[in-house]
Scaffold this motif. Structure first.
Motif, PDB file in Angstrom:
ATOM      1  N   GLN A   1       9.883   3.753   4.030  1.00 29.08           N
ATOM      2  CA  GLN A   1       8.752   2.876   4.157  1.00 29.08           C
ATOM      3  C   GLN A   1       7.408   3.717   3.937  1.00 29.08           C
ATOM      4  N   MET A   2       7.285   4.887   4.114  1.00 26.48           N
ATOM      5  CA  MET A   2       6.206   5.559   3.663  1.00 26.48           C
ATOM      6  C   MET A   2       6.010   5.764   2.410  1.00 26.48           C
ATOM      7  N   LEU A   3       7.179   6.058   1.623  1.00 25.72           N
ATOM      8  CA  LEU A   3       7.096   5.898   0.308  1.00 25.72           C
ATOM      9  C   LEU A   3       6.700   4.689  -0.342  1.00 25.72           C
ATOM     10  N   ALA A   4       7.224   3.354   0.181  1.00 25.14           N
ATOM     11  CA  ALA A   4       6.531   2.242  -0.313  1.00 25.14           C
ATOM     12  C   ALA A   4       5.361   2.023  -0.143  1.00 25.14           C
ATOM     13  N   ILE A   5       4.912   2.742   0.894  1.00 26.64           N
ATOM     14  CA  ILE A   5       3.189   2.298   1.421  1.00 26.64           C
ATOM     15  C   ILE A   5       2.689   3.388   0.110  1.00 26.64           C
ATOM     16  N   GLY A   6       3.151   4.358   0.091  1.00 24.48           N
ATOM     17  CA  GLY A   6       2.426   5.279  -1.007  1.00 24.48           C
ATOM     18  C   GLY A   6       2.617   4.788  -2.442  1.00 24.48           C
ATOM     19  N   ARG A   7       3.531   4.010  -2.698  1.00 25.62           N
ATOM     20  CA  ARG A   7       3.754   3.522  -4.164  1.00 25.62           C
ATOM     21  C   ARG A   7       2.900   2.483  -4.160  1.00 25.62           C
ATOM     22  N   ALA A   8       2.700   1.767  -3.091  1.00 26.27           N
ATOM     23  CA  ALA A   8       1.598   0.567  -3.207  1.00 26.27           C
ATOM     24  C   ALA A   8       0.114   1.158  -3.625  1.00 26.27           C
ATOM     25  N   LEU A   9      -0.121   2.489  -2.679  1.00 21.36           N
ATOM     26  CA  LEU A   9      -1.432   3.004  -2.777  1.00 21.36           C
ATOM     27  C   LEU A   9      -1.787   3.379  -4.207  1.00 21.36           C
ATOM     28  N   MET A  10      -0.714   3.690  -4.877  1.00 24.14           N
ATOM     29  CA  MET A  10      -0.873   4.273  -6.227  1.00 24.14           C
ATOM     30  C   MET A  10      -1.321   3.234  -7.069  1.00 24.14           C
ATOM     31  N   SER A  11      -1.235   1.848  -6.822  1.00 22.35           N
ATOM     32  CA  SER A  11      -1.825   0.854  -7.508  1.00 22.35           C
ATOM     33  C   SER A  11      -3.116   0.946  -7.535  1.00 22.35           C
ATOM     34  N   ARG A  12      -3.809   1.470  -6.530  1.00 15.81           N
ATOM     35  CA  ARG A  12      -5.307   1.002  -6.218  1.00 15.81           C
ATOM     36  C   ARG A  12      -5.523  -0.054  -5.469  1.00 15.81           C
ATOM     37  N   PRO A  13      -4.631  -0.654  -4.477  1.00 16.34           N
ATOM     38  CA  PRO A  13      -5.106  -2.050  -4.295  1.00 16.34           C
ATOM     39  C   PRO A  13      -6.145  -2.208  -3.279  1.00 16.34           C
ATOM     40  N   ARG A  14      -6.988  -3.342  -3.309  1.00 19.21           N
ATOM     41  CA  ARG A  14      -7.996  -3.500  -2.480  1.00 19.21           C
ATOM     42  C   ARG A  14      -7.387  -4.475  -1.505  1.00 19.21           C
ATOM     43  N   LEU A  15      -6.303  -5.335  -1.589  1.00 24.47           N
ATOM     44  CA  LEU A  15      -5.555  -5.840  -0.349  1.00 24.47           C
ATOM     45  C   LEU A  15      -4.072  -5.272  -0.404  1.00 24.47           C
ATOM     46  N   LEU A  16      -3.800  -4.707   0.695  1.00 26.01           N
ATOM     47  CA  LEU A  16      -2.488  -4.221   0.827  1.00 26.01           C
ATOM     48  C   LEU A  16      -1.635  -5.322   1.530  1.00 26.01           C
ATOM     49  N   MET A  17      -0.612  -5.619   1.056  1.00 25.05           N
ATOM     50  CA  MET A  17       0.375  -6.535   1.973  1.00 25.05           C
ATOM     51  C   MET A  17       1.669  -5.942   2.355  1.00 25.05           C
ATOM     52  N   LEU A  18       1.715  -5.740   3.775  1.00 25.71           N
ATOM     53  CA  LEU A  18       2.873  -5.137   4.451  1.00 25.71           C
ATOM     54  C   LEU A  18       3.923  -6.127   4.876  1.00 25.71           C
ATOM     55  N   ASP A  19       4.866  -6.240   4.290  1.00 22.66           N
ATOM     56  CA  ASP A  19       6.081  -7.297   5.024  1.00 22.66           C
ATOM     57  C   ASP A  19       7.082  -6.621   6.097  1.00 22.66           C
ATOM     58  N   GLU A  20       6.451  -6.406   7.384  1.00 24.41           N
ATOM     59  CA  GLU A  20       7.519  -6.025   8.051  1.00 24.41           C
ATOM     60  C   GLU A  20       7.833  -4.473   8.228  1.00 24.41           C
ATOM     61  N   PRO A  21       6.604  -3.795   7.929  1.00 20.53           N
ATOM     62  CA  PRO A  21       6.937  -2.415   7.923  1.00 20.53           C
ATOM     63  C   PRO A  21       7.637  -1.611   9.246  1.00 20.53           C
ATOM     64  N   SER A  22       7.682  -2.419  10.173  1.00 19.56           N
ATOM     65  CA  SER A  22       8.439  -1.542  11.333  1.00 19.56           C
ATOM     66  C   SER A  22       9.975  -2.169  11.379  1.00 19.56           C
ATOM     67  N   ALA A  23      10.585  -2.930  10.559  1.00 19.37           N
ATOM     68  CA  ALA A  23      11.787  -3.686  10.487  1.00 19.37           C
ATOM     69  C   ALA A  23      12.791  -2.342  10.782  1.00 19.37           C
ATOM     70  N   ALA A  24      13.620  -2.520  11.485  1.00 21.68           N
ATOM     71  CA  ALA A  24      14.791  -1.726  11.510  1.00 21.68           C
ATOM     72  C   ALA A  24      14.479  -0.122  11.584  1.00 21.68           C
ATOM     73  N   LEU A  25      13.447   0.116  12.280  1.00 22.78           N
ATOM     74  CA  LEU A  25      13.080   1.456  12.483  1.00 22.78           C
ATOM     75  C   LEU A  25      13.141   1.990  13.869  1.00 22.78           C
ATOM     76  N   ALA A  26      13.137   2.997  14.218  1.00 22.12           N
ATOM     77  CA  ALA A  26      13.362   3.497  15.495  1.00 22.12           C
ATOM     78  C   ALA A  26      12.060   3.750  16.060  1.00 22.12           C
ATOM     79  N   PRO A  27      11.757   3.578  17.407  1.00 26.49           N
ATOM     80  CA  PRO A  27      10.467   3.489  17.942  1.00 26.49           C
ATOM     81  C   PRO A  27       9.540   4.428  17.373  1.00 26.49           C
TER      82      PRO A  27
END
Lengths: 312, 238
Positions: free
Chosen positions: B142-168
């Motif tokens: 999930q971190m990598l996916a967010i990092g990859r998105a940041l590499m595109s220099r977004p101005r609006l970042l859309m996150l689809d259930e970043p917490s899904a299937a992760l431990a608390p």
């Protein structure tokens, strides 16, 4: 860099080989291998890198070969004209077959490519007035290759053709290597891994797939033109589904998405029938067994095995 | 910054969005909550251009974008981190990040700087730079996916259930990372099923039911978790 040096060394050795070997038989086998290397490396772009299963490489090969034969017959084209024409014609049909790949994937796409392969084969055999049917068409030797009026090279013997095919193969590998290691190659790998994710990160999936199909078909077209001039004729049976399946086997057994893998696969699957000549009737069985073993135990093909060895 | 008005759309003939409208102001974190199959992920995909829009309008930076192909939207600064399949498994961590900067091919120095920024933001990824992304844990992915998105220099970042299937514990790390981004001024549109994650991050909430907004409210100290849950389960006042 190391890979490049090895490639140059191998090509240089192949270029010097005719000086050491007098026999035409070995050179003949090598010419056939070179042609299949072009086919397999081409298929690797669409199947290995882009992940689109295509059983139509034999059809594009045939389209290239018949384009050469027909344009020679109707317009008197020589090799310098048939080669680009064959590449363009096959590439255009590649674009056509790429269109269903935009909506279909996996097995469904594979079935579509088989249908395309079958239609092309039927046209080659049945449209007798245009393609010569089962008898095929004659194609001349390459003869003198001139550039701006200068005669560069005369292609008369198997040995001459060997050099021509070697040069074409080197160029094809170079083109494929460049494509696979450029932006478009990375797009292909993203599409292969996950199409939706590729789209989400901004890959133009439509363009990526179409370029893969066109490049792959174009290389097959070049191989077809070479074969037509080499055999001095075309006949449909060289371009049947069996050829397509063999090229798929070359890519899978050699190792997809590696360029080197399909080269090794082409060597293996072209040399094997020659070696197995005494076991002719078992050839298909042996092919099948090799295929099943590779797919079950060596998903990365020969290249995958070598990489694993190096790591171990 | 982003506004959807009466957006209708779905997959083929299956309509999932039934006139959904919401807005994301610049510099804010907005969350969309809803149960399975309510259309919240589809809304994100519609914004990213991965789902056909049959009606309504999507405006980004004052310009309609429904007809812009997906690979162009990323160049305008819209980037989606999809759920489920987050990373290119066969590529290394670094290759994944570089894929994110894919449309910025001319900007080598910028890409290098952003890559360094990613390593600083996610030190765990830096340690696993050459590892195949498929070998990462769920949180690292999930971190990598967010990092990859940041590499595109977004101005609006859309996150689809970043917490899904992760431990608390891992969810806590992701929440921290997203909070850091928001603090730096990133505009974020978050889709969640996990109400507490949404409340921790967002300043405004929408609740989706049957492909349209059923409820919306700012997040403040007076938000009643039970009330929201009731909405979300479809039992609350409507």
């Amino acid at each position: 860099m190391r890979a490049f040096l090895i490639a140059v060394a191998v090509l240089a050795a192949l270029a010097l080989l005719p000086l050491a070997v007098a026999g035409g038989y070995l050179l003949h086998v090598l010419v056939v291998i070179f042609i299949f290397v072009i086919l397999a490396v081409g298929l690797d772009l669409v199947m290995g890198y882009c992940g689109q299963y295509s059983f139509a490489q034999g059809a594009f090969y045939g389209i290239g070969a018949y384009t050469a034969a027909i344009l020679h017959r109707d317009l008197g084209f020589g090799f310098w004209q048939t080669l680009p024409s064959g590449i363009v014609a096959a590439g255009l049909f590649g674009l056509l077959l790429g269109i269903p790949s935009l909506r279909l994937s996996g097995h469904f796409l594979a079935i579509t490519t088989i249908a395309f392969q079958t239609i092309v084969y039927l046209l080659l055999t049945q449209w007798t007035s245009f393609t010569g049917g089962q008898y095929g068409l004659p194609v001349p030797k390459v003869g003198a290759l001139t550039l701006f009026g200068w005669e560069l090279f005369r292609v008369e013997t198997v040995r001459d053709f060997y050099f021509l095919a070697l040069g074409c193969m080197a160029a094809a590998i170079g083109v494929a290597w460049r494509l696979a290691h450029s932006r478009i190659g990375r797009q292909w790998q993203a599409i292969q891994d996950d199409e939706l994710l590729a789209r989400a990160i901004g890959v133009d999936v439509t363009r990526g797939k179409l370029v893969a199909f066109v490049a792959s078909a174009g290389l097959a077209g070049a191989a077809g033109v070479l074969l037509a001039h080499y055999l001095q004729g075309v006949s449909p049976d060289d371009f049947a589904i069996w050829t397509s399946a063999t090229v798929v086997a070359m890519v899978l057994a050699g190792g997809r998405a590696s360029i080197v893998g399909p080269i090794l696969g082409a060597v293996l699957f072209t040399a094997m029938p020659e070696v197995l000549r005494s076991a002719q009737s078992y050839k298909l069985v042996i092919y099948g067994v090799v295929m099943i073993l590779v797919v079950s135990f060596l998903p990365g093909g020969i290249v995958g095995l070598l990489r694993r060895e190096r790591r171990a | 910054m982003l506004a959807l008005v009466d957006v209708v759309g779905g997959y083929g003939r299956t309509r999932i969005l039934n006139g959904i409208s919401f807005a994301v102001p610049a510099g804010k974190v907005v969350a969309i909550l809803g149960g399975n199959g309510t259309g919240k992920s589809t809304a994100l995909k519609a914004i990213a251009g991965l789902v056909a829009v049959d009606g309504g309008s999507i405006t980004f930076d004052g310009r309609r974008i429904e007809a812009v192909p997906p690979h162009r939207r990323i160049g305008r600064g819209l980037c989606l981190v999809p759920q489920g399949k987050e990373v290119f498994a066969a590529m290394s961590v670094e290759e994944n990040l570089l894929m994110g900067a894919f449309h910025r091919s001319g900007d080598r120095a910028g890409i290098r700087a952003d890559l360094q920024g990613c390593w600083d933001r996610f030190p765990r990824l830096a340690q696993r730079r050459t590892a195949a992304a498929g070998s990462l844990s769920g949180g690292e992915r999930q971190m990598l996916a967010i990092g990859r998105a940041l590499m595109s220099r977004p101005r609006l970042l859309m996150l689809d259930e970043p917490s899904a299937a992760l431990a608390p514990k891992v969810i806590g790390e992701i929440v921290e990372a997203v909070r850091g981004l928001a603090a730096a001024g990133m505009t974020i549109l978050l889709v969640e099923q996990n109400v507490s994650v949404a409340l921790e991050l967002a300043s405004y909430l929408y609740i989706v039911r049957d492909g349209r907004i059923a409820h919306e409210r700012p997040v403040g100290p007076d938000v009643d978790l039970e009330d929201l849950r009731a909405f979300y389960l479809g039992a609350g006042p409507s």
